[in-house]
Motif scaffolding. Structure first.
Motif, PDB file in Angstrom:
ATOM      1  N   THR A   1       0.840  -1.210   0.000  1.00  0.00           N
ATOM      2  CA  THR A   1       0.000   0.000   0.000  1.00  0.00           C
ATOM      3  C   THR A   1       0.869   1.252   0.000  1.00  0.00           C
ATOM      4  O   THR A   1       0.441   2.301  -0.477  1.00  0.00           O
ATOM      5  N   VAL A   2       2.086   1.137   0.526  1.00  0.00           N
ATOM      6  CA  VAL A   2       3.030   2.260   0.530  1.00  0.00           C
ATOM      7  C   VAL A   2       3.610   2.368  -0.878  1.00  0.00           C
ATOM      8  O   VAL A   2       4.312   1.473  -1.333  1.00  0.00           O
ATOM      9  N   LYS A   3       3.301   3.445  -1.558  1.00  0.00           N
ATOM     10  CA  LYS A   3       3.784   3.640  -2.932  1.00  0.00           C
ATOM     11  C   LYS A   3       5.105   4.395  -2.957  1.00  0.00           C
ATOM     12  O   LYS A   3       5.967   4.123  -3.772  1.00  0.00           O
ATOM     13  N   THR A   4       5.258   5.352  -2.044  1.00  0.00           N
ATOM     14  CA  THR A   4       6.412   6.243  -2.049  1.00  0.00           C
ATOM     15  C   THR A   4       7.139   6.184  -0.715  1.00  0.00           C
ATOM     16  O   THR A   4       6.526   6.349   0.335  1.00  0.00           O
ATOM     17  N   ILE A   5       8.450   5.953  -0.788  1.00  0.00           N
ATOM     18  CA  ILE A   5       9.304   6.018   0.393  1.00  0.00           C
ATOM     19  C   ILE A   5      10.303   7.138   0.109  1.00  0.00           C
ATOM     20  O   ILE A   5      11.163   7.006  -0.767  1.00  0.00           O
ATOM     21  N   ASN A   6      10.152   8.240   0.798  1.00  0.00           N
ATOM     22  CA  ASN A   6      10.914   9.443   0.493  1.00  0.00           C
ATOM     23  C   ASN A   6      12.367   9.388   0.972  1.00  0.00           C
ATOM     24  O   ASN A   6      12.780   8.456   1.651  1.00  0.00           O
ATOM     25  N   GLU A   7      13.104  10.414   0.611  1.00  0.00           N
ATOM     26  CA  GLU A   7      14.528  10.527   0.889  1.00  0.00           C
ATOM     27  C   GLU A   7      14.845  10.319   2.364  1.00  0.00           C
ATOM     28  O   GLU A   7      14.111  10.762   3.236  1.00  0.00           O
ATOM     29  N   PHE A   8      15.951   9.641   2.611  1.00  0.00           N
ATOM     30  CA  PHE A   8      16.517   9.449   3.953  1.00  0.00           C
ATOM     31  C   PHE A   8      15.563   8.735   4.926  1.00  0.00           C
ATOM     32  O   PHE A   8      15.745   8.817   6.133  1.00  0.00           O
ATOM     33  N   ALA A   9      14.559   8.030   4.432  1.00  0.00           N
ATOM     34  CA  ALA A   9      13.544   7.411   5.300  1.00  0.00           C
ATOM     35  C   ALA A   9      14.149   6.487   6.350  1.00  0.00           C
ATOM     36  O   ALA A   9      13.681   6.445   7.484  1.00  0.00           O
ATOM     37  N   PHE A  10      15.208   5.759   5.997  1.00  0.00           N
ATOM     38  CA  PHE A  10      15.866   4.842   6.934  1.00  0.00           C
ATOM     39  C   PHE A  10      17.359   5.139   7.017  1.00  0.00           C
ATOM     40  O   PHE A  10      18.177   4.250   7.205  1.00  0.00           O
TER      41      PHE A  10
END
Length: 166
Positions: free
Chosen positions: A100-109
């Motif tokens: 369901t998560v389409k976008t994982i933005n910059e520096f997320a982890f």
């Protein structure tokens, strides 16, 4: 056009209710201190963005696919993880992100130095720049075929990374 309204949702840890003092998994039943933003399209809510997690996470992180919305028992999908939402969480050892998560933005982890494995399920389409940067213990990543963008330096200084499966 997307409109943002910041809403903070907090659920009690289910494990505390049963007398346990710690939890090693963040899941739909044990979310605590998760700050979410409702994303709107033409005035209609379309899903949540994980904005920030303001507690220490230890062990396995399983992002829930949906989260309660409103007071009628409704839910909305979690569709995005914001910039640096889980950055500097040194004690996360693994992460599973639903489709369901389409976008994982910059520096997320970014700087998740204890992170050893990551599984992104089918449906994720976008990985931001330096998403796993400096996650020095990361050895394996499973990526979905739905992925159409991997940001610059997404795995920068992931010195232990030996396996990427698509």
């Amino acid at each position: 056009m997307k409109h943002l309204i910041i809403m903070k949702h907090t659920l009690l840890l289910a494990l505390i209710a049963f007398g346990f003092s710690t939890a090693s998994t963040l899941s739909a039943a044990s979310v605590d201190d998760l700050d979410l933003v409702v994303l709107y399209d033409n005035g209609e809510p379309i899903g949540y963005q994980i904005y920030f997690y303001n507690s220490v996470l230890v062990g396995e992180l399983i992002i829930p696919a949906e989260y309660p919305y409103g007071d009628q028992g409704e839910t909305l999908p979690i569709i995005e993880i914001e910039y640096s939402a889980f950055g500097d969480e040194y004690e996360i050892t693994s992460v599973t992100i639903p489709g369901t998560v389409k976008t994982i933005n910059e520096f997320a982890f970014y700087y998740c130095e204890g992170l050893e494995s990551a599984t992104l399920l089918e449906g994720v389409t976008y990985l931001g720049d330096a998403m796993f940067g400096y996650s020095i213990a990361l050895t394996s990543v499973s990526l979905p075929q739905s992925l159409n963008r991997i940001g610059e330096a997404a795995f920068e200084y992931c010195e232990s990374l030996t396996s990427i499966t698509i």
